[in-house]
Scaffold this motif. Structure first.
Motif, PDB file in Angstrom:
ATOM      1  N   GLU A 141       0.876  -1.168   0.000  1.00  0.00           N
ATOM      2  CA  GLU A 141       0.000   0.000   0.000  1.00  0.00           C
ATOM      3  C   GLU A 141       0.913   1.217   0.000  1.00  0.00           C
ATOM      4  O   GLU A 141       1.608   1.481   0.984  1.00  0.00           O
ATOM      5  CB  GLU A 141      -0.898   0.004   1.235  1.00  0.00           C
ATOM      6  N   LYS A 197       0.238   6.311  -5.569  1.00  0.00           N
ATOM      7  CA  LYS A 197      -0.556   5.968  -4.398  1.00  0.00           C
ATOM      8  C   LYS A 197      -1.509   4.819  -4.720  1.00  0.00           C
ATOM      9  O   LYS A 197      -2.051   4.741  -5.821  1.00  0.00           O
ATOM     10  CB  LYS A 197      -1.355   7.209  -3.959  1.00  0.00           C
ATOM     11  N   GLY A 198      -1.689   3.930  -3.753  1.00  0.00           N
ATOM     12  CA  GLY A 198      -2.637   2.837  -3.920  1.00  0.00           C
ATOM     13  C   GLY A 198      -2.036   1.482  -3.615  1.00  0.00           C
ATOM     14  O   GLY A 198      -0.881   1.358  -3.222  1.00  0.00           O
TER      15      GLY A 198
END
Length: 183
Positions: free
Chosen positions: A94, A152-153
Protein backbone atom coordinates in the motif's frame (compact mmCIF):
# COMPACT_ATOMS: atom_id res chain seq x y z
CA UNK A 1 -15.96 -10.99 -26.82
CA UNK A 2 -17.04 -8.49 -24.15
CA UNK A 3 -15.36 -10.62 -21.45
CA UNK A 4 -12.06 -10.59 -23.34
CA UNK A 5 -12.27 -6.82 -23.86
CA UNK A 6 -13.16 -6.22 -20.18
CA UNK A 7 -10.32 -8.47 -18.97
CA UNK A 8 -7.85 -6.70 -21.27
CA UNK A 9 -9.08 -3.33 -19.97
CA UNK A 10 -8.65 -4.41 -16.34
CA UNK A 11 -5.13 -5.66 -17.05
CA UNK A 12 -4.25 -2.43 -18.84
CA UNK A 13 -5.25 -0.25 -15.89
CA UNK A 14 -3.76 -2.58 -13.31
CA UNK A 15 -6.89 -3.79 -11.50
CA UNK A 16 -6.19 -7.50 -11.87
CA UNK A 17 -3.89 -8.59 -9.06
CA UNK A 18 -1.49 -11.45 -8.74
CA UNK A 19 -3.15 -14.59 -7.44
CA UNK A 20 -1.46 -14.22 -4.08
CA UNK A 21 -2.37 -12.72 -0.73
CA UNK A 22 -0.49 -10.24 1.44
CA UNK A 23 1.81 -11.73 4.09
CA UNK A 24 -0.29 -12.36 7.23
CA UNK A 25 -3.26 -10.70 5.49
CA UNK A 26 -1.91 -7.15 5.59
CA UNK A 27 -0.35 -5.15 2.75
CA UNK A 28 3.19 -3.90 3.36
CA UNK A 29 3.32 -0.11 3.84
CA UNK A 30 5.31 2.29 1.67
CA UNK A 31 7.07 4.38 2.86
CA UNK A 32 8.42 1.67 5.12
CA UNK A 33 10.43 -1.52 5.31
CA UNK A 34 9.49 -4.75 3.55
CA UNK A 35 11.30 -7.80 4.88
CA UNK A 36 12.41 -9.93 1.90
CA UNK A 37 11.12 -13.07 3.67
CA UNK A 38 7.63 -11.50 4.01
CA UNK A 39 6.68 -12.14 0.38
CA UNK A 40 3.01 -12.84 -0.37
CA UNK A 41 1.25 -15.99 0.73
CA UNK A 42 0.12 -18.41 -1.93
CA UNK A 43 1.12 -21.28 -4.13
CA UNK A 44 4.30 -21.56 -6.17
CA UNK A 45 3.81 -19.82 -9.52
CA UNK A 46 1.29 -17.42 -7.96
CA UNK A 47 3.00 -15.81 -4.95
CA UNK A 48 6.55 -16.75 -5.93
CA UNK A 49 8.69 -18.84 -8.23
CA UNK A 50 11.77 -20.70 -7.00
CA UNK A 51 13.84 -22.86 -9.33
CA UNK A 52 14.15 -25.77 -6.90
CA UNK A 53 11.43 -27.36 -4.78
CA UNK A 54 13.53 -27.57 -1.61
CA UNK A 55 14.03 -24.66 0.79
CA UNK A 56 17.81 -24.58 1.23
CA UNK A 57 17.51 -22.43 4.35
CA UNK A 58 15.46 -22.05 7.53
CA UNK A 59 11.89 -23.19 8.15
CA UNK A 60 10.74 -19.61 8.89
CA UNK A 61 7.38 -19.86 7.08
CA UNK A 62 6.67 -23.57 7.09
CA UNK A 63 6.73 -25.51 3.83
CA UNK A 64 7.93 -23.26 1.01
CA UNK A 65 10.27 -23.52 -1.94
CA UNK A 66 11.69 -20.06 -1.25
CA UNK A 67 15.18 -20.18 0.26
CA UNK A 68 14.91 -18.26 3.52
CA UNK A 69 18.10 -18.00 5.51
CA UNK A 70 18.46 -17.35 9.20
CA UNK A 71 21.06 -14.62 9.76
CA UNK A 72 21.84 -12.69 12.94
CA UNK A 73 22.79 -9.53 11.02
CA UNK A 74 19.42 -9.28 9.22
CA UNK A 75 16.81 -6.78 10.39
CA UNK A 76 14.29 -9.55 11.17
CA UNK A 77 16.83 -12.32 11.77
CA UNK A 78 16.12 -13.76 8.31
CA UNK A 79 16.56 -12.91 4.64
CA UNK A 80 16.33 -14.45 1.20
CA UNK A 81 19.32 -16.41 -0.11
CA UNK A 82 20.35 -18.89 -2.78
CA UNK A 83 18.74 -16.63 -5.41
CA UNK A 84 18.90 -17.72 -9.04
CA UNK A 85 17.98 -16.35 -12.46
CA UNK A 86 14.25 -16.69 -13.20
CA UNK A 87 13.06 -16.67 -9.58
CA UNK A 88 10.62 -14.03 -8.34
CA UNK A 89 8.66 -12.97 -5.24
CA UNK A 90 5.44 -10.94 -4.94
CA UNK A 91 4.86 -8.31 -2.26
CA UNK A 92 1.41 -6.73 -1.85
CA UNK A 93 1.98 -3.10 -0.87
CA UNK A 94 0.00 0.00 0.00
CA UNK A 95 1.75 3.15 -1.25
CA UNK A 96 0.62 6.07 0.91
CA UNK A 97 1.70 8.91 -1.42
CA UNK A 98 2.60 9.47 -5.06
CA UNK A 99 6.24 10.34 -5.40
CA UNK A 100 9.85 9.49 -6.02
CA UNK A 101 11.37 6.99 -3.59
CA UNK A 102 14.79 5.67 -2.70
CA UNK A 103 15.17 2.01 -1.78
CA UNK A 104 17.73 0.93 0.81
CA UNK A 105 18.58 -2.77 0.45
CA UNK A 106 21.01 -4.61 2.74
CA UNK A 107 22.62 -7.29 0.53
CA UNK A 108 25.45 -9.84 0.73
CA UNK A 109 27.52 -11.66 -1.85
CA UNK A 110 30.82 -13.52 -1.93
CA UNK A 111 32.25 -12.20 -5.23
CA UNK A 112 30.21 -9.99 -7.55
CA UNK A 113 26.52 -10.86 -7.31
CA UNK A 114 23.92 -10.69 -10.03
CA UNK A 115 21.16 -8.40 -11.23
CA UNK A 116 17.51 -8.11 -10.18
CA UNK A 117 14.73 -5.56 -10.62
CA UNK A 118 11.36 -4.64 -9.15
CA UNK A 119 8.22 -4.39 -11.24
CA UNK A 120 4.52 -3.60 -10.91
CA UNK A 121 2.02 -5.21 -13.31
CA UNK A 122 4.89 -6.38 -15.52
CA UNK A 123 6.42 -2.88 -15.79
CA UNK A 124 10.00 -2.48 -14.55
CA UNK A 125 10.02 0.30 -11.92
CA UNK A 126 13.71 0.24 -10.94
CA UNK A 127 15.83 -0.80 -13.87
CA UNK A 128 18.66 -3.25 -13.14
CA UNK A 129 19.92 -3.42 -9.55
CA UNK A 130 23.34 -5.04 -9.24
CA UNK A 131 24.56 -6.67 -6.05
CA UNK A 132 28.25 -5.97 -5.40
CA UNK A 133 30.85 -8.17 -3.76
CA UNK A 134 30.35 -7.39 -0.06
CA UNK A 135 33.30 -9.49 1.07
CA UNK A 136 31.33 -12.61 1.99
CA UNK A 137 27.91 -14.21 2.34
CA UNK A 138 27.79 -13.20 6.01
CA UNK A 139 28.59 -9.52 5.39
CA UNK A 140 25.58 -7.31 4.65
CA UNK A 141 26.25 -3.96 2.98
CA UNK A 142 23.66 -1.28 2.29
CA UNK A 143 22.81 -0.80 -1.38
CA UNK A 144 20.84 2.35 -2.22
CA UNK A 145 18.73 2.61 -5.38
CA UNK A 146 17.37 6.07 -6.28
CA UNK A 147 14.54 7.60 -8.30
CA UNK A 148 11.81 4.97 -8.11
CA UNK A 149 8.47 6.51 -9.09
CA UNK A 150 5.45 5.08 -7.24
CA UNK A 151 1.77 5.96 -7.37
CA UNK A 152 -0.56 5.97 -4.40
CA UNK A 153 -2.64 2.84 -3.92
CA UNK A 154 -2.45 -0.89 -3.57
CA UNK A 155 0.00 -2.70 -5.84
CA UNK A 156 1.86 -5.98 -6.13
CA UNK A 157 5.59 -5.40 -6.41
CA UNK A 158 7.46 -8.34 -7.89
CA UNK A 159 11.18 -8.81 -7.20
CA UNK A 160 12.56 -10.55 -10.31
CA UNK A 161 15.97 -12.25 -10.32
CA UNK A 162 17.47 -11.48 -13.74
CA UNK A 163 21.02 -12.83 -13.93
CA UNK A 164 23.58 -14.52 -11.75
CA UNK A 165 27.03 -13.03 -11.23
CA UNK A 166 30.46 -14.62 -10.64
CA UNK A 167 29.20 -15.56 -7.14
CA UNK A 168 26.87 -18.09 -8.81
CA UNK A 169 23.87 -16.25 -7.34
CA UNK A 170 22.07 -12.94 -7.52
CA UNK A 171 22.86 -12.38 -3.82
CA UNK A 172 21.33 -12.44 -0.35
CA UNK A 173 18.64 -9.83 0.34
CA UNK A 174 17.62 -8.73 3.83
CA UNK A 175 14.86 -6.17 3.16
CA UNK A 176 13.68 -3.28 1.00
CA UNK A 177 13.29 0.05 2.82
CA UNK A 178 11.32 2.58 0.76
CA UNK A 179 12.04 6.20 1.68
CA UNK A 180 10.05 9.02 0.05
CA UNK A 181 12.25 11.79 -1.33
CA UNK A 182 11.49 15.22 0.10
CA UNK A 183 11.19 16.95 -3.30
Amino acid sequence: MRFIFFTALLLAVGFVRADSKPFKGKAQQIPGKIEAEHYDEGEPGKAYHDNDVKNSGANYRGPTQVDIEKRPDASNGHGIGWTRKGEWLNYTVEVKENGIYSIEIPVASNKQGGIFHLEIAGKDITGPIGIPDTGGWQILKLLKHENVKLTKGRHVIRAVMDSQGPSGSIGDIDCFKFVKNSK
